[in-house]
Design an enzyme around this catalytic site. Structure first.
Site, short mmCIF file in Angstrom:
data_model
loop_
_atom_site.label_atom_id
_atom_site.label_comp_id
_atom_site.label_asym_id
_atom_site.label_seq_id
_atom_site.Cartn_x
_atom_site.Cartn_y
_atom_site.Cartn_z
N ASP B 319 0.85 -1.18 0.00
CA ASP B 319 0.00 0.00 0.00
C ASP B 319 0.88 1.23 0.00
O ASP B 319 1.90 1.27 0.69
CB ASP B 319 -0.89 -0.01 1.24
CG ASP B 319 -2.09 -0.91 1.03
OD1 ASP B 319 -2.74 -0.76 -0.01
OD2 ASP B 319 -2.34 -1.77 1.88
N LYS B 406 -8.98 27.65 1.23
CA LYS B 406 -8.08 26.74 0.50
C LYS B 406 -8.80 25.40 0.38
O LYS B 406 -9.62 25.05 1.23
CB LYS B 406 -6.73 26.57 1.23
CG LYS B 406 -6.78 25.74 2.50
CD LYS B 406 -5.37 25.45 2.98
CE LYS B 406 -5.28 24.24 3.88
NZ LYS B 406 -5.99 24.33 5.15
#
Lengths: 563, 693
Positions: B319, B406
């Site tokens: 992973d 943001k």
């Protein structure tokens, strides 16, 4: 021709055989050639074989056992009844039961151990119809088993390993008969006998003596005896007899013939498993052992006879010529015998019993390594592959992976079968030798006392269990005891190895292929060749060191002292 | 995916045993005096013939000892007694080796057992009431209540409530974890302790089959079964033992034919020296020690087969997050657009992130400070923070009429458009460029103006690239698994140096990948923690489940990593390889030893009949008796001498098979031939000095 030129010719001949006979064998066993189809197809119709149907290893093995069993019975019957069968100009009587059985087993197992003198025991029909036929088919069976094992490595997820009847038929038809025919012509041209004209009677009026010289179809049998690594001579003297092996050229041709197929099969192997390098690695191991053994055997025979030296004649410029033919000389004779003992052929052109201890050790230990350098037709390859599996198992573990050979995982089943196949021979030899030296019937056999006598017995069983057939001489083996124990050795040495090999072919063929990576243990490198040689020497050495120590080593260390 | 608790755990190049002892891993050394004492006792207990039968090689030695013992009683002399004693010691040394290997696991199991005993449970009754029962009486389906301070009595699922749980008993990790009903964090393990709140747990394990029970039997090796490769090797060793029987037995008639009598005692001595006793004695110890090495790294293997398979792995599925990259992305650049300056952008970005406590947010504040000296400031006056939400995909700050935001480029663009602001035309290019480099673009807006883009970089772990290069050298292919889009995945894959990647991975695509690899005959290893990983974990040849994962995942895998550190997969592979190498090396050594033993014993056997054979006594051993005894003593002592090697494993360096083989052949095959010549000679000199033989 000097030894150097002999070797040069030999190397060139082997290179040609390896490359061209090797690829021809691929075509034959892959069914890619059919130039003799007009003979082959009717044969299958008669045999009721469907050449397209392949067999599982059990059926393949079953067919092989049945075929060999029938072959033993037919051969046995023909020898027993030869007195009432045609083509018997010498009016030879039927062969005794124990000897018939031993001989039948001997030729069917590709051993050609002979407890008789051929010229004065076997009729033309027995020689041609019983023995020569087995020389062809037993060789073809050996190649078939090797090819089946190769298929096991090459295939994946397959439940079949080929068709026994097809493989054997094609081996005889496409490989053995054509080559043996051509080689037979050369033997005839060089002066080997080829006649059905019966024996010649000579009366020497000057000395008042009569002599009967047996003749027969010798050259035709000589060719297949070498090509099929059978080794059984038409006459008692085998390759030393001028009717069989008349010239230096036939001597060299014999060596080429007996090495040709075993060497070529390594190319066939590499090609069929998809990497010629793999075959080269096996050939390299064979060649290094062969070269070493030939080297010291030839050197020993080229040197002085220690017994003669001990008697005060230290300077012996001709080497050890006792028991050797002057037309061949010391080195060619030693080369012939060494090659023949390392190919399971067992034909000889000089007397093994008269070899120096080291020379005799060379012949004996060459067989003790299991007939793998390069061994008999087919049997040499499949036996060395058993050793390779053991080498791979040890080496593979040492790189941290479940060992694999040619992409096939070597697990408990493979280890079991390989170990069985490798260990049958030494166990057979040791047990039978132990029995022979322990009981009076066995002790009565050897002509000599002490270590030489021991060597004679050990040699006999080593030769038979390895299906070699060469004799050390000096052993009276045509007795009930030696005929029967010898037959046991030959049968075990042949079939107790073939069955595990076929089982191995079956289990390997059904496996999937593991792709190679840099983590894979490479089996086509010098390191592996070294490891393989190491395993062969260690197994052979550890099992036979005591026997060798009590035979040839004692003799050698005794510096010519006779017992 | 849970982030690794220690970022560089398992990446240290040293594979020494100085491992932090946590969880089931113990601080006890391999040769702790207490363990050695216990092992010495066990060595005698294992003399039981039924136990010895399992090991054909050592069984032959035991039978041989009995034979020489009877001979010693009939014809007592110091030679026969000497041989008998040393043969008995050979058997005992083999038992001792196995007992030492088992020792640490047994000690650990005892500790765990103490912890498990005497827990009470509060079982919920149908009528809503409660009763107190012993933990051992709980069956699957029971519901129990656990409150702060309680030990959770058995494995189960939280079906109600949320609690912080101390799992240090199993993982050794002292920081508490949250367990709550529903989702992937509902599994609790028996033996762990609730620190706060109250939960209701439904029991999922039958008594005696809890994770703790399994753990105890695993570390103890109670149900240890021979692994496939161990069986194959045992067959080879048995074959080598069988072949030496006729070799030795035939010597008797051979000797008699040659005119010498060979004593049974010497034959037995020769047999024991020839059969592969060294590896036969150490084989099971090697296997147990391999499992133990895993336990020391806090990995529990459900079977030895899995450890062996780990050595064969050809494809590693890793992973991305937590294994290849640090779990968190870090701000790495401010990329202004629409004519704004970098400082302007940095200032706004820092303001927007002041309240953002995520590692990403902190990294923006830090970068602005480092790059432009912008201090974190106390906000004065009216201001309010806008937290991140899944619907807006933005966060920010409203201060003094300014609205600073943001967030994901697309979200910010929409927000600005809705305010009828203009979108700078180079925005798309910048966003695209950042994504292509494998980073995540965050757009920053101040009211109607888009100021620019923050580049959040996935930070590849230090040293991981070298690690993958090592794996490549070992012939192992690494595949990065990530949910990222192919563009991002490709960039990170390139930076980390993995061989391949699977982007936008789902449990289904992961499963397909495993099956495709297996179709090609490759063995696949992977890690996983979620319930949706379970099928893939079960399909993989080596499936390492994270301990933080769900019960389903833990049951599907064949290993559980108590530290939940996915990088450890690499170590697991190395331990598997080391295990096989140790077996192969010691087998080779054992067989190679025989050469010297022959040279010691054969001349001794027959030198009376054939004095010429004295020439084979190349070690110049003192007398036939001292020669045979020296070989037997060497054969026994070499077992003791090799115990440390068997338990620690031979040194393993990640490199190509060819290099590993060259090294091991040189040490164990060539060394195996030479070593006994030296030591048999030395032992003979000692024996001679005692003037006994």
């Amino acid at each position: 021709m000097g030894l150097l030129w002999t070797l040069v010719v030999l190397v060139v001949a082997m290179a040609i055989s390896w490359r061209f006979l090797g690829s021809y064998l691929v075509a034959v066993y892959d069914g890619k050639t059919s130039w003799l189809g007009f003979i082959e197809r009717p044969l299958y119709r008669i045999l009721r074989v469907d050449p397209k149907v392949e067999q599982s290893w059990q059926r393949y093995g079953g067919a092989l056992i049945v075929f060999s069993g029938v072959a033993i019975l037919v051969t046995y019957g023909m020898l027993r009844l030869q007195g009432s069968l045609p083509l018997n100009p010498q009016h030879l009587p039927g062969v005794t039961p124990a000897l018939s059985f031993n001989t039948a087993v001997s030729f069917v197992t590709n051993t050609n151990w002979q407890n008789y003198a051929g010229g004065s025991t076997m009729s033309y029909l027995s020689q041609m119809g019983a023995l020569a036929v087995q020389n062809f088919v037993s060789a073809a069976v050996g190649i078939a088993v090797a090819v089946a094992l190769i298929r096991g490595f090459a295939r994946k997820g397959s439940s079949t390993i080929g068709n026994f009847w097809v493989d054997t038929t094609r081996g005889v038809l496409y490989v053995l008969i054509p080559i043996a025919f051509l080689a037979g012509l050369v033997f005839v041209a060089q002066g080997a006998l080829q006649t059905l004209g019966g024996p010649v009677h000579i009366h020497d009026a000057l000395n008042g003596m009569s002599q009967t010289i047996p003749r027969g179809p010798v050259a035709s049998q000589e060719a297949i005896k070498q090509l099929g690594t059978n080794g059984g001579g038409y006459f008692n003297a085998n390759g030393a007899d001028p009717f069989e092996n008349p010239t230096g050229l036939t001597n060299l041709l014999s060596i080429v013939l007996l090495l040709a197929i075993p060497v070529a099969l390594t190319y066939t192997f590499g090609k069929m498993v998809g990497s010629v390098r793999q075959g080269v690695a096996v050939l390299a191991a064979m060649t290094i052992i062969f070269g070493t053994w030939v080297g010291f055997t030839v050197a020993a025979e080229h040197g002085p006879n220690p017994a003669v030296a001990a008697a005060g004649l230290v300077h012996q410029p001709t080497g050890n010529m006792e028991g050797k033919e002057t037309r061949f000389g010391d080195t060619s004779s030693a080369l012939y015998n060494a090659a023949s003992t390392q190919t399971s052929t067992g034909s000889v052109d000089s007397s093994a019993d008269s070899y120096t201890p080291i020379g005799g050790f060379g012949m004996l230990s060459g067989m003790m390594l299991g007939e793998i350098s390069p061994g008999g037709v087919g049997s040499g390859l499949y036996t060395i592959l058993l050793f390779a599996i053991m080498a791979v198992f040890l080496g593979g573990l040492m790189v941290g992976r479940t060992p694999e050979y040619l992409g096939k995982k070597i697990q408990s089943k493979e280890v079991k079968l390989a170990a069985l196949g490798v260990l049958v021979m030494p166990i057979t030899v040791l047990v039978l030798t132990a029995i022979a030296v322990a009981i009076p019937a066995g002790r009565a056999g050897p002509l000599n006392k002490g270590p030489q006598g021991f060597s004679e017995i050990l040699y006999a069983f080593t030769s038979q269990a390895n299906n070699n057939g060469s004799a050390f001489a000096g052993l009276n083996a045509n007795t009930a005891f030696y005929n029967i124990t010898g037959s046991i050795a030959m049968l075990l040495g042949r079939f107790a190895i073939i069955v595990p090999v076929l089982a191995l072919a079956g289990t390997l063929g059904s496996k999937s292929l593991v792709p190679t990576s840099t983590g894979t243990f490479r089996t086509d490198t010098p390191l592996f060749v070294g490891l393989l040689i190491g395993v062969i020497l260690i197994v052979g050495g550890l099992t036979f060191f005591p026997g060798i120590a009590l035979g040839p080593i004692v003799e050698q260390l005794s510096h010519g002292k006779l017992f | 995916m849970q982030a690794a608790p220690q970022a560089d755990h398992g990446l240290s190049p040293s594979h020494s045993l100085e491992h932090k002892a946590r969880g089931v891993a113990t601080r006890r050394g391999l040769f702790d005096p207490e363990i050695l004492r216990q092992a010495a006792k066990d060595a005698f207990r294992k003399l039981n013939p039924m136990v010895q039968m399992r090991n054909p090689v050592m069984f032959v030695v035991l039978v041989g000892t009995v034979v020489t013992f009877v001979e010693a009683l009939r014809h007592p002399d110091k030679f026969t007694w000497g041989i008998t004693i040393w043969l008995a010691l050979t058997v005992l040394f083999a038992n001792f080796a196995e007992a030492v290997a088992e020792g640490r696991g047994k000690a650990q199991a005892d500790t765990l057992r103490k912890m498990r005993s005497d827990t009470d449970a509060r079982r919920l009754l149908q009528n809503g009431g409660e009763e107190r029962v012993a933990a051992a009486q709980l069956v699957k389906g029971d519901c129990v209540v656990c409150e702060a301070g309680d030990i959770i009595p058995s494995d189960g699922e939280v079906i109600q409530g949320v609690a912080s749980v101390d799992e240090s008993a199993i993982t050794g990790e002292s920081a508490p974890v949250i367990r709550e009903s529903g989702g992937d964090r509902s599994a609790v393990t028996g033996g762990t302790k609730v620190l706060s709140d109250r939960i209701v747990v439904q029991i999922t394990a039958e008594p005696g089959h809890t994770f703790m029970d399994r753990m105890i039997s695993l570390v103890e090796g109670a149900n240890r079964q021979k692994t496939p490769n161990e069986i194959a090797l045992t067959i080879l060793l048995a074959a080598l033992t069988i072949v030496f029987l006729p070799v030795v037995v035939s010597l008797e008639p051979f000797g008699r034919y040659s005119g010498s009598t060979v004593s049974v005692v010497v034959l037995v001595a020769l047999l024991v020296c020839l059969i592969p006793t060294t590896i036969g004695a150490l084989l099971s110890a090697i296997g147990i020690a391999g499992m133990d090495r895993l336990v020391q790294r806090n990995v529990l293997a459900m079977s030895g087969r899995a450890v062996e398979a780990a050595g064969d792995v050809q494809t590693l599925l890793l992973d991305k997050t937590g294994t290849i990259t640090l779990g968190n992305r870090m701000a790495s650049a401010f990329l202004p657009v629409g004519g704004h300056s970098e400082t302007e952008l940095a200032d706004a970005a820092q303001l927007a992130s002041l309240a953002d406590e995520t590692p990403e947010g902190r990294s923006i504040v830090v970068l602005a400070k480092e790059r432009f000296g912008l201090r974190e400031r106390e906000l004065s006056g009216e201001h309010s923070f806008v937290p991140f939400s899944a619907t807006t995909r933005m966060s920010g700050l409203d201060v003094g009429g300014r609205e600073i935001r943001k967030g994901a480029a697309e979200a910010v663009r929409q927000w600005v458009s809705s305010k009828t602001g203009t979108i700078p035309k180079e925005l798309d290019q910048v966003v695209e460029r950042v994504a292509r480099a494998g980073s995540t673009p965050l757009a920053v807006a101040d009211g109607k103006e888009i100021l620019g883009v923050i580049e959040l970089k996935d930070v590849v772990k230090q040293g991981i690239k070298e690690r993958f290069a090592d794996l490549r050298a070992m012939g192992i292919r690494t595949v990065m698994i990530t949910g990222d889009n192919p563009l991002t995945a490709a960039a990170i894959a390139q930076e980390a140096g993995v061989d391949d990647y699977l982007a936008e991975a789902t449990p289904e695509t992961k499963m397909e990948l495993i099956k495709a690899e297996q179709q090609d005959g490759k063995l696949v290893a992977m890690t996983g923690d979620g319930t949706n990983d379970a099928p893939a974990l079960a399909q993989a040849d080596v499936g390492v489940a994270m301990n933080t994962g769900t019960t389903a995942a833990k049951e599907a895998g064949n290993m559980v990593d108590l530290d939940s550190n996915p990088t450890k997969l690499i170590e697991v592979v190395e331990i598997g390889k080391q295990l096989l190498i140790t077996r192969g090396a010691l087998t080779t050594f054992s067989i190679a030893n025989d050469v010297a033993k022959y040279f010691a014993i054969i001349p001794a056997l027959f030198v009376a009949t054939y004095p010429q054979l004295g020439a084979l006594n190349i070690m110049r051993l003192h007398s036939p008796a001292s020669a045979v005894l020296s070989a037997v003593i060497f054969n026994a002592l070499v077992i003791i001498a090799l115990i440390p090697l068997a338990l620690r494993g031979v040194r393993f360096k990640a490199t190509s098979a060819a290099a590993i083989l060259r090294r091991n052949v040189a040490i164990y095959a060539v060394g195996g031939i030479i070593t006994p010549f030296i030591f048999i000679k030395l032992i003979d000199m000692v024996l001679t000095a005692t003037r006994l033989y």
